[in-house]
Write a protein that holds these residues in place. Structure first.
Motif, PDB file in Angstrom:
ATOM      1  N   ILE A   1     -48.971 -11.407  19.782  1.00 12.28           N
ATOM      2  CA  ILE A   1     -48.657 -10.019  19.308  1.00 12.28           C
ATOM      3  C   ILE A   1     -49.958  -9.640  18.640  1.00 12.28           C
ATOM      4  O   ILE A   1     -50.595 -10.337  18.046  1.00 12.28           O
ATOM      5  N   ILE A   2     -50.269  -8.426  18.820  1.00 10.90           N
ATOM      6  CA  ILE A   2     -51.490  -7.793  18.490  1.00 10.90           C
ATOM      7  C   ILE A   2     -51.237  -7.276  16.982  1.00 10.90           C
ATOM      8  O   ILE A   2     -50.042  -6.493  16.840  1.00 10.90           O
TER       9      ILE A   2
ATOM     10  N   ILE B   1     -46.433  -1.786  14.314  1.00 14.61           N
ATOM     11  CA  ILE B   1     -46.399  -2.553  15.839  1.00 14.61           C
ATOM     12  C   ILE B   1     -45.276  -2.243  16.520  1.00 14.61           C
ATOM     13  O   ILE B   1     -44.290  -2.021  16.159  1.00 14.61           O
ATOM     14  N   THR B   2     -45.566  -2.181  17.931  1.00 14.97           N
ATOM     15  CA  THR B   2     -44.456  -1.789  18.727  1.00 14.97           C
ATOM     16  C   THR B   2     -44.294  -2.877  19.876  1.00 14.97           C
ATOM     17  O   THR B   2     -45.139  -3.653  19.991  1.00 14.97           O
ATOM     18  N   ILE B   3     -43.519  -2.545  20.860  1.00 16.15           N
ATOM     19  CA  ILE B   3     -43.297  -3.532  21.900  1.00 16.15           C
ATOM     20  C   ILE B   3     -44.636  -3.534  22.956  1.00 16.15           C
ATOM     21  O   ILE B   3     -44.877  -4.416  23.619  1.00 16.15           O
ATOM     22  N   ASP B   4     -45.331  -2.283  22.810  1.00 17.04           N
ATOM     23  CA  ASP B   4     -46.793  -2.419  23.281  1.00 17.04           C
ATOM     24  C   ASP B   4     -47.564  -3.429  22.726  1.00 17.04           C
ATOM     25  O   ASP B   4     -48.565  -3.830  23.591  1.00 17.04           O
TER      26      ASP B   4
ATOM     27  N   ILE C   1     -38.307 -10.471  21.050  1.00  8.92           N
ATOM     28  CA  ILE C   1     -39.317 -11.066  20.416  1.00  8.92           C
ATOM     29  C   ILE C   1     -40.163 -10.416  19.162  1.00  8.92           C
ATOM     30  O   ILE C   1     -40.367 -10.910  17.904  1.00  8.92           O
ATOM     31  N   LEU C   2     -40.428  -9.015  19.462  1.00  8.06           N
ATOM     32  CA  LEU C   2     -40.640  -8.182  18.115  1.00  8.06           C
ATOM     33  C   LEU C   2     -39.545  -8.008  17.010  1.00  8.06           C
ATOM     34  O   LEU C   2     -40.129  -8.265  15.733  1.00  8.06           O
ATOM     35  N   ARG C   3     -38.239  -8.070  17.395  1.00  8.93           N
ATOM     36  CA  ARG C   3     -37.173  -7.941  16.287  1.00  8.93           C
ATOM     37  C   ARG C   3     -37.294  -9.499  15.680  1.00  8.93           C
ATOM     38  O   ARG C   3     -37.205  -9.238  14.419  1.00  8.93           O
ATOM     39  N   LEU C   4     -37.311 -10.549  16.435  1.00 12.29           N
ATOM     40  CA  LEU C   4     -37.625 -11.823  15.678  1.00 12.29           C
ATOM     41  C   LEU C   4     -38.760 -11.765  14.560  1.00 12.29           C
ATOM     42  O   LEU C   4     -38.711 -12.580  13.558  1.00 12.29           O
TER      43      LEU C   4
ATOM     44  N   SER D   1     -39.127 -12.282  10.398  1.00 14.85           N
ATOM     45  CA  SER D   1     -39.537 -13.324  10.030  1.00 14.85           C
ATOM     46  C   SER D   1     -40.694 -13.299   8.662  1.00 14.85           C
ATOM     47  O   SER D   1     -40.985 -12.328   8.306  1.00 14.85           O
ATOM     48  N   ASP D   2     -40.866 -14.339   7.837  1.00 13.30           N
ATOM     49  CA  ASP D   2     -41.696 -14.450   6.812  1.00 13.30           C
ATOM     50  C   ASP D   2     -43.116 -14.172   7.255  1.00 13.30           C
ATOM     51  O   ASP D   2     -43.845 -13.640   6.501  1.00 13.30           O
ATOM     52  N   LEU D   3     -43.356 -14.264   8.502  1.00 16.88           N
ATOM     53  CA  LEU D   3     -44.562 -14.019   8.993  1.00 16.88           C
ATOM     54  C   LEU D   3     -44.798 -12.813   9.211  1.00 16.88           C
ATOM     55  O   LEU D   3     -46.126 -12.332   9.000  1.00 16.88           O
ATOM     56  N   PHE D   4     -44.250 -11.875   9.425  1.00 15.71           N
ATOM     57  CA  PHE D   4     -44.226 -10.393   9.412  1.00 15.71           C
ATOM     58  C   PHE D   4     -44.878 -10.066   8.092  1.00 15.71           C
ATOM     59  O   PHE D   4     -45.524  -9.081   7.940  1.00 15.71           O
ATOM     60  N   ASN D   5     -44.162 -10.468   7.068  1.00 10.95           N
ATOM     61  CA  ASN D   5     -44.661  -9.934   5.482  1.00 10.95           C
ATOM     62  C   ASN D   5     -46.008 -10.475   5.253  1.00 10.95           C
ATOM     63  O   ASN D   5     -46.598  -9.840   4.568  1.00 10.95           O
TER      64      ASN D   5
END
Length: 222
Positions: free
Chosen positions: A220-221, A181-184, A163-166, A170-174
């Protein structure tokens, strides 16, 4: 003792009456020996039937455990594919997020549609995205063949990483740039709307109430 004898006598009389009412079963009472064997087998049958009903009802109600659970271990069917609904939340709203899913869990048990609508309306400002983004995940052998027990399928940690890699691709991350952000920071909720804690990272989806075809929430936090 007299009472027990009287009860046995009444039971014997009732049983004989019922058996004699049918031509086929009446033949089983021709001799004292056949009568004894017939009554004995009937008593054993109903005794075993009553025992099995009580025994398995107790296991279903979790009053006691299966006596051979350590010998015959049940292997759940591993999770082959799931749908996730993804949203984002700011770290200062984690208390509200917990309250949101606590209420959602209660609503699951109450199945109260009106309460569900009220809850959704009251949490419009909780998440960063107006609508959850839906994703579909399939799990191939590459996702679990490296595990200690691959027959159980993929792990919670592996799902968080996917999920984190996806999200990072994504454009959402930009738009919500947060390099730390980590898997935690990936919160997973199972099909009971209960959060799967970090302590379960090495555990398997199928053991955490996430099964094939489920639609689960992921927050995702940021």
């Amino acid at each position: 003792m007299t009472t027990i004898i009287e009860l046995l006598y009444k039971f014997d009389k009732y049983l004989v009456t019922q058996l004699q009412s049918n031509t086929f079963t009446s033949n089983l009472l021709i001799t004292p020996t056949s009568k004894f064997i017939t009554e004995f087998l009937i008593i054993v049958f109903f005794g075993l039937l009553s025992y099995e009903i009580i025994y398995w009802s107790g296991i279903y109600l979790r009053l006691w455990e299966y006596h051979a659970k350590d010998i015959f271990k049940e292997i759940p069917i591993h999770c082959a594919h799931i749908n996730i609904k993804l949203n984002l939340i700011k770290s200062d709203k984690l208390d509200k997020l917990k309250k949101h899913y606590d209420e959602k869990t209660k609503i699951n048990y109450q199945t109260n549609f009106i309460n569900l609508l009220k809850q959704n309306n009251n949490n419009n400002d909780l998440f960063e995205l107006k609508n959850f983004i839906k994703y579909y995940f399939e799990f191939s052998p590459d996702d679990f063949e490296m595990n200690k027990e691959p027959e159980f399928g993929s792990t919670i940690k592996h799902l968080r990483e996917k999920i984190l890699r996806l999200f990072k691709e994504s454009d959402l991350f930009n738009e919500y740039d947060h390099p730390k952000i980590t898997i935690d920071d990936v919160k997973i909720y199972n099909n009971l709307n209960q959060e799967v804690p970090k302590q379960e990272n090495e555990n398997y989806l199928s053991k955490c109430n996430i099964e094939t075809g489920n639609v689960i929430d992921v927050i995702i936090i940021i």
